[in-house]
Design a protein around this motif. Structure first.
Motif, PDB file in Angstrom:
ATOM      1  N   GLY A 219       0.530   3.627  -3.067  1.00 13.78           N
ATOM      2  CA  GLY A 219       0.386   3.171  -1.682  1.00 13.78           C
ATOM      3  C   GLY A 219      -0.584   4.092  -0.968  1.00 13.78           C
ATOM      4  N   ALA A 229      -0.279  -1.269   1.423  1.00 18.11           N
ATOM      5  CA  ALA A 229      -1.066  -1.214   0.190  1.00 18.11           C
ATOM      6  C   ALA A 229      -1.912  -2.476   0.043  1.00 18.11           C
ATOM      7  N   ILE A 233      -5.845  -2.919  -0.749  1.00 23.05           N
ATOM      8  CA  ILE A 233      -6.297  -3.676  -1.919  1.00 23.05           C
ATOM      9  C   ILE A 233      -7.305  -4.739  -1.489  1.00 23.05           C
ATOM     10  N   THR A 364       1.579  -0.883  -5.456  1.00 25.09           N
ATOM     11  CA  THR A 364       0.477  -1.854  -5.348  1.00 25.09           C
ATOM     12  C   THR A 364       0.813  -3.178  -6.035  1.00 25.09           C
ATOM     13  N   ALA A 367       2.720  -5.239  -3.626  1.00 23.88           N
ATOM     14  CA  ALA A 367       1.852  -5.817  -2.603  1.00 23.88           C
ATOM     15  C   ALA A 367       1.635  -7.305  -2.872  1.00 23.88           C
TER      16      ALA A 367
END
Ligand code: HEB
Length: 725
Positions: A219, A229, A233, A364, A367
């Motif tokens: 994160g 996160a 991304i 992630t 996410a």
């Protein structure tokens, strides 16, 4: 962020910042224009990689890679008996440094095997992956580059684990010297600072933290918040030209395979390859935890395996993601990760057949579940595995081929038939090219059309100078300058562009309609031809009768063959050749932006110098300003720019607070003589550039200027003519 103390590269300063840089930080780094020159290339000037690659039996290479994949080596035992996931990570990290904005980074030159990338903390243990492939590289030598082999190995890995890729194209030629032009970030320390500037990455960098390919797996800044996160991304993947669907496909598809390694804290790791003692022979991160390999491996410092079958293409990553609730824990490596506490122990161990684990995820990964947009896509993929497969196949092909340039550069027997808009294909001309006689007729027409030398030069330059040697994109071919969004770029002066193109199109129509044979002229060709005619005319005005070489064969592409989103992202914020500079959007000084542009155009310092000096006297400034137009006879190819710049009778003074614009006064009379920008004055100020200017300013420099300008001009016009090579 977890401890990465031992991975600090003590030598970085010494290598990256040369003494001059420290003492005189404003001296332009012109070395970026002379990288990977023939003297640094051990293959020699005659080496023709394409020719060597075509000799390769690709099936045989693939067979050899497949054998490597499942032959576990004692010095680095394979998880689950299969190196496939490791090779996918290698290919992804090799390709994943690509950034749309300048086309730099990426897989196409094999830079992951060189300093500084091989020492990036995100690339821990990829040094091993490369060594595992050495026997294959050794066997085929010059016929396959590392750059190609690394991507091919990723493909073979996928295929050997039951995934059908779209194919593979070769053509990535290795460099043998680290690249100086890639600005990776300002941070002095790895992973030190957050790189978000008002929710946007500094300028253009793809990674959100120095030393990471993309984002921190724990994160942002080590804060295990999947929603935050997701924001990182999204920005990071967009910088690399991936939309939400491609991003979800890539992450979910990639993490279908393999595991994360964090048997113990990273403090057990020794220095990275470029700081390691010589006896380690370029292998870094020596792990002093127990056996230091296999079950004791430390890579990211996270320890988890995503799926029940980590060496097969399955839907299990997405299934696990949505099926279970995840709870935040710290793994044995001391890093934040997430566990499905209530799930069964269904996940195999990488080395002990007796052991099982619970499903786990990275921040992630979550996410993809907690960001509303990602989650919709991910669920859709889960319910439609066929679509997921296709989406991953396409995104993987794009990821790994995006920086290779247009399909005309692709090599080998596995090139997919299907073409994609991001490839920006410029098909071969389906008409007969114009003849020598047509060319001189067209040149005359253009010069009689009422368009000025400056008009013709400006438009030809605008079309051709979009080329970038970094990812082989852009250029005059295709005539994309007449399409959205290039036609509306501020730097292209849309009104003037429209007027000039209108007249050129008229000439084109007249010519093509008047043809009884199959000969046609494309607008792309005519734009370049018109520029050549203008250069010839401007030289004629000083009494030099030169022929500017012109090679027809360009085509005009359609909107469907144009990656609009891409071109929107790369709209120039500066072009010193046209004296254009948008301060608020530039990371560097105007003169640095000029060098940056010259580097993307693959120009050396002399070519850059002669082009700027020539373009100025040809009156090719943005908005028609007189900055740097140091001549009384504009649109004439004189050496006046150089003569007047070096004239000691002129005294220059800044006129604006930001020291962008300057005025030159006659020392004796005090009269205002010229105006100039930093980009102009740097040629007299910088010692290296001044030395080049002197050649052209000298009394015997007039003809030399014409010859060299013509050569550099033609080079830029033909940068995208892969069909001629
Ligand atoms: Fe990944 C692994 C992160 C994306 C593929 N990854 C991994 C890891 C991590 C990560 C941390 C671990 C390492 C070690 O070893 O320890 N990723 C990540 C992130 C991201 C990613 C953060 C963004 C979001 N991946 C990705 C992609 C891909 C991938 C896109 C592809 C496509 N990975 C991968 C693989 C692996 C990984 C295959 C495994 C490796 C092995 O097994 O070795």
């Amino acid at each position: 962020m977890h401890e990465r103390e031992n991975t600090k590269p003590e030598n970085r300063e010494k290598v990256l910042f040369t003494p001059e840089k420290k003492k005189w930080p404003n001296v332009l780094n012109l070395r970026v224009l002379h990288q990977n020159c023939s003297r640094a290339n051990p293959m020699g000037e005659d080496f023709d990689y394409a020719k060597e690659f075509e000799k390769l039996d690709l099936d045989e290479v693939k067979k050899d890679i497949r054998k490597v994949l499942t032959t576990s080596q004692d010095w680095w035992p394979a998880d689950f008996g299969h190196y496939g996931p490791l090779f996918i990570r290698l290919a992804w990290h090799s390709a994943g440094t690509y950034r749309v904005i300048d086309g730099r980074g990426g897989a196409n030159r094999g830079i992951i095997r060189l300093f500084p990338l091989r020492s990036w903390p995100d690339n821990i243990n990829l040094d091993r992956a490369i060594r595992l492939l050495w026997p294959v590289k050794k066997k085929y030598g010059r016929r396959i580059s590392w750059a190609d082999l690394i991507i091919l190995a990723g493909n073979v890995a996928l295929e050997s684990m039951g995934f059908k890729t779209l194919g593979f194209a070769g053509g990535r030629e290795d460099v043998y010297e680290p690249q100086e032009d890639i600005y990776w970030g300002e941070e002095e320390e790895w992973l030190e600072s957050q790189r978000f500037v008002e929710d946007d990455l500094e300028g253009a960098l793809a990674a959100t933290q120095m030393g990471l390919i993309y984002v921190n797996p724990e994160g942002p800044g080590g804060n295990p918040d999947p929603v935050e996160a997701a924001k990182h991304i999204r920005i990071a993947f967009r910088r690399m030209g991936m939309n939400d669907e491609e991003t979800v496909a890539l992450i979910a598809g990639g993490h279908t395979f393999g595991k994360c390694h964090g048997a113990a804290p990273q403090s057990y790791l020794g220095p990275e390859p470029d700081a390691a003692p010589v006896e380690q022979q370029g292998l870094g991160w020596k792990n002093s935890y127990r056996s230091g390999k296999g079950p004791d491996t430390i890579t990211s410092g996270l320890e988890l395996t995503w799926t029940q079958n980590p060496t097969k293409w399955t839907i299990l990553f997405l299934k696990n993601l949505f099926e279970y609730e995840y709870e935040l824990i710290k793994g044995p490596g001391g890093a934040y990760q997430w566990i499905a506490r209530d799930a069964e122990e269904s996940i195999p161990d990488a080395h002990d057949p007796e052991r099982k684990h619970k499903p786990m995820m990275l921040t992630t990964d979550l996410a993809l579940k907690f960001d509303p947009v990602y989650s919709k896509i991910a669920k859709h993929f889960l319910e439609n595995p066929e679509e997921f497969l296709m989406a991953f196949a396409r995104a993987w092909f794009k990821l790994t081929h995006r920086d290779l340039g247009p399909p005309s550069r692709y090599l080998g027997p596995e090139i997919p038939k299907e073409q994609f808009v991001w490839q920006e294909p410029t098909p071969k001309a389906d008409h007969e090219p114009v003849s020598e006689e047509d060319i001189s007729n067209l040149k005359r027409k253009v010069l009689e059309s009422g368009l000025s030398v400056s008009d013709l030069i400006y438009v030809a330059w605008s079309a051709a100078s979009t080329f970038r040697g970094s990812d082989f994109k852009g250029g005059a071919n295709g005539a994309r300058i007449r399409l959205e969004p290039q036609k509306d770029w501020e730097v292209n002066m849309p009104e003037r562009l429209g007027r000039v193109l209108g007249i050129l199109e008229e000439i084109q129509r007249e010519f093509n309609e008047g043809q009884s044979g199959g000969r046609r002229v494309s607008l792309a060709d005519l734009i370049v031809l018109a520029g050549c005619a203008a250069v010839e005319e401007a030289a004629r005005r000083v009494g030099f009768d030169v022929a500017v070489p012109f090679t027809p064969g360009r085509v005009d592409v359609s909107m469907e063959q144009t990656d609009v989103e891409f071109w929107k992202m790369v709209e120039p914020v500066a072009d010193g050749f046209r004296n254009y500079f948008r301060k608020e959007r530039c990371l560097y000084s105007p003169e640095e932006m000029l060098v940056d542009k010259a580097q993307l155009l693959t120009l050396n310092a002399a070519e850059m110098t002669v082009l700027v000096g020539g373009l100025r006297v040809l009156n090719a400034n943005y908005n028609g300003t007189d900055y740097g137009v140091l001549t009384d006879k504009p649109e004439t190819l004189t050496n006046d720019f150089f003569v007047n710049l070096l004239d000691m009778n002129v005294e220059w003074r800044p006129t604006s607070e930001d020291r962008y614009a300057f005025e030159g006064y006659d020392r004796e009379s005090g009269d205002l003589k010229w105006r100039a920008t930093r980009v102009d004055l740097i040629f007299g100020a910088n010692s290296q550039l001044r030395a080049i200017c002197e050649i052209y300013a000298a009394d015997d420099g007039k003809e030399r200027l014409v010859t060299d300008f013509v050569r550099a001009w033609v080079k830029v016009m033909n940068l995208d003519r892969f069909d001629l090579r």
